[in-house]
Design a protein around this motif. Structure first.
Motif, PDB file in Angstrom:
ATOM      1  N   GLY A  14       0.817  -1.207   0.000  1.00 48.77           N
ATOM      2  CA  GLY A  14       0.000   0.000   0.000  1.00 48.77           C
ATOM      3  C   GLY A  14       0.840   1.241   0.000  1.00 48.77           C
ATOM      4  O   GLY A  14       0.544   2.219  -0.683  1.00 48.77           O
ATOM      5  N   MET A  15       1.937   1.227   0.779  1.00 48.27           N
ATOM      6  CA  MET A  15       2.816   2.386   0.829  1.00 48.27           C
ATOM      7  C   MET A  15       3.456   2.642  -0.530  1.00 48.27           C
ATOM      8  O   MET A  15       3.610   3.773  -0.958  1.00 48.27           O
ATOM      9  N   ALA A  16       3.845   1.555  -1.200  1.00 48.08           N
ATOM     10  CA  ALA A  16       4.528   1.699  -2.478  1.00 48.08           C
ATOM     11  C   ALA A  16       3.601   2.264  -3.545  1.00 48.08           C
ATOM     12  O   ALA A  16       4.042   2.951  -4.461  1.00 48.08           O
ATOM     13  N   SER A  17       2.274   1.958  -3.441  1.00 51.21           N
ATOM     14  CA  SER A  17       1.345   2.383  -4.469  1.00 51.21           C
ATOM     15  C   SER A  17       0.758   3.765  -4.205  1.00 51.21           C
ATOM     16  O   SER A  17       0.035   4.290  -5.028  1.00 51.21           O
ATOM     17  N   ALA A  18       1.032   4.326  -3.046  1.00 50.88           N
ATOM     18  CA  ALA A  18       0.478   5.645  -2.720  1.00 50.88           C
ATOM     19  C   ALA A  18       1.031   6.694  -3.671  1.00 50.88           C
ATOM     20  O   ALA A  18       2.205   6.696  -4.020  1.00 50.88           O
ATOM     21  N   GLU A  19       0.158   7.596  -4.101  1.00 46.97           N
ATOM     22  CA  GLU A  19       0.551   8.691  -4.987  1.00 46.97           C
ATOM     23  C   GLU A  19       0.146  10.012  -4.352  1.00 46.97           C
ATOM     24  O   GLU A  19      -1.017  10.214  -3.996  1.00 46.97           O
ATOM     25  N   ASN A  20       1.102  10.910  -4.207  1.00 47.54           N
ATOM     26  CA  ASN A  20       0.817  12.230  -3.672  1.00 47.54           C
ATOM     27  C   ASN A  20       0.544  13.208  -4.812  1.00 47.54           C
ATOM     28  O   ASN A  20       1.277  13.244  -5.803  1.00 47.54           O
ATOM     29  N   ILE A  21      -0.525  13.973  -4.668  1.00 48.78           N
ATOM     30  CA  ILE A  21      -0.855  15.016  -5.627  1.00 48.78           C
ATOM     31  C   ILE A  21      -0.518  16.352  -4.965  1.00 48.78           C
ATOM     32  O   ILE A  21      -1.065  16.688  -3.912  1.00 48.78           O
ATOM     33  N   VAL A  22       0.382  17.123  -5.564  1.00 47.02           N
ATOM     34  CA  VAL A  22       0.853  18.369  -4.972  1.00 47.02           C
ATOM     35  C   VAL A  22       0.509  19.535  -5.895  1.00 47.02           C
ATOM     36  O   VAL A  22       0.836  19.508  -7.090  1.00 47.02           O
ATOM     37  N   LEU A  23      -0.150  20.541  -5.358  1.00 49.70           N
ATOM     38  CA  LEU A  23      -0.468  21.730  -6.139  1.00 49.70           C
ATOM     39  C   LEU A  23       0.806  22.375  -6.663  1.00 49.70           C
ATOM     40  O   LEU A  23       1.718  22.683  -5.899  1.00 49.70           O
ATOM     41  N   ASP A  24       0.862  22.592  -7.977  1.00 46.56           N
ATOM     42  CA  ASP A  24       2.001  23.239  -8.608  1.00 46.56           C
ATOM     43  C   ASP A  24       1.469  24.217  -9.645  1.00 46.56           C
ATOM     44  O   ASP A  24       1.099  23.840 -10.756  1.00 46.56           O
ATOM     45  N   LEU A  25       1.399  25.488  -9.286  1.00 44.80           N
ATOM     46  CA  LEU A  25       0.815  26.497 -10.167  1.00 44.80           C
ATOM     47  C   LEU A  25       1.703  26.847 -11.353  1.00 44.80           C
ATOM     48  O   LEU A  25       1.283  27.592 -12.234  1.00 44.80           O
TER      49      LEU A  25
END
Length: 320
Positions: A14-25
């Motif tokens: 589960g940790m390996a498949s986690a994807e973080n979405i980060v705001l980048d303007l």
């Protein structure tokens, strides 16, 4: 033992498949255009919204020269007037990435809010787990709290100003809140008073899995018609994840650099020792200096123009 190993394997998977979405303007879904001062050209277009990565930011302009909700900005000018001419800036003079980089400002407007529309709401394309964001004071709010004006009081012992993040699920039911103090003068010891003037990380992971996040504000300076302190704040690097997370503050904020026109120097702030280098737009090294903590690189002898300051993995353009 087999059950333990299986559980550990599932956890690691589960940790390996986690994807973080980060705001980048700097890479929005739709182009963001700025005027000569660095303000979003659509700030008074009631139909326009900032859309970047998985996020859509609420914005309205119900009548000319007025808007509420979120707006994009790259403004670096701070007039310290405690008035409306500072409402579109940021005390950090840019986003988390450095001076002159894009960020979001926001004006919290309560009079038109309904159950279905919140003035400072961020909608996410699909439910994600909240992680965190950076926040900073607007110059308008900052200098009102510092000096007061005709409508709001100067902050004294016992004063406070806070931002509240609310998590909503798919049914728009509120599932949690997180509070962050943009100003805190509650201590009897004035040395412990806080008035935010830089980007600070706010952990939102306790909100859990959200479809949207909306922000409200509260102040100790409140009267018959509501909050007197101007309801402005700035936001950057909002982060959500596909899995529950306890992501720590990103290291991107470890170094800051900006040009101070008053003394003709590049100011460097670094949490760790770093070599700071200034390059011209042809890529030629102009100046360099070892920095531990804070330092100033004197550019008074350099001609006017655009330069790039690099400190390790951090870089920012400055205009002399």
């Amino acid at each position: 033992m087999k059950k333990v190993l299986l559980a550990l394997a599932v956890l690691l998977s589960g940790m390996a498949s986690a994807e973080n979405i980060v705001l980048d303007l700097s890479t929005p879904n739709e182009p963001i255009n700025y005027d000569k001062d660095g303000l979003w050209t659509e700030v008074f277009n009631g139909e326009a919204k900032v859309k970047s990565q998985e996020f859509t930011f609420a914005h309205r302009s119900p009548f000319p020269q007025y808007s509420c909700g979120f707006f994009a900005s790259k403004m670096t000018t701070i007039l310290a007037s405690a008035d409306y001419d500072d409402q579109y800036g940021c005390m950090a003079k840019g986003g988390v990435a450095g001076e002159g980089t894009p960020y979001l400002g926001a004006y919290w407007e309560t009079s038109n809010e309904t159950e279905d529309w919140k003035s400072c709401e961020v909608k996410i394309s699909s439910p994600h787990y909240a992680v965190g964001c950076y926040v900073c004071n607007s110059p308008y709010s900052y200098y009102v709290m510092k000096n007061g004006n005709n409508y709001a009081a100067k902050f004294e012992q016992g004063s406070w100003f806070k931002l509240v993040a609310h998590g909503l699920d798919g049914n728009r039911d509120e599932i949690g809140t997180v509070e962050y103090y943009l100003a805190d003068y509650c201590s009897e010891n004035s040395d412990e008073w806080k008035l935010n003037d830089s980007w600070e990380w706010v952990d939102l992971s306790s909100l859990g899995k959200v479809s949207s996040i909306y922000f409200t504000m509260e102040s100790s300076d409140t009267g018959e018609w509501g909050m007197n302190t101007p309801g402005y704040f700035c936001l950057d690097k909002l982060t959500v994840s596909t899995e529950p997370s306890s992501v720590e503050e990103p290291t991107v904020a470890a170094v800051k650099a900006y040009y101070n026109r008053a003394d003709g120097a590049v100011r460097i702030e670094s949490a760790e020792p770093v070599m700071a280098a200034v390059y011209n737009m042809n890529g030629a090294l102009v100046l360099n200096q070892h920095v531990e903590g804070t330092a100033a690189i004197d550019m008074s002898a350099c001609p006017s123009g655009v330069y790039v300051v690099r400190c390790g993995d951090y870089s920012v353009k400055i205009v002399k």
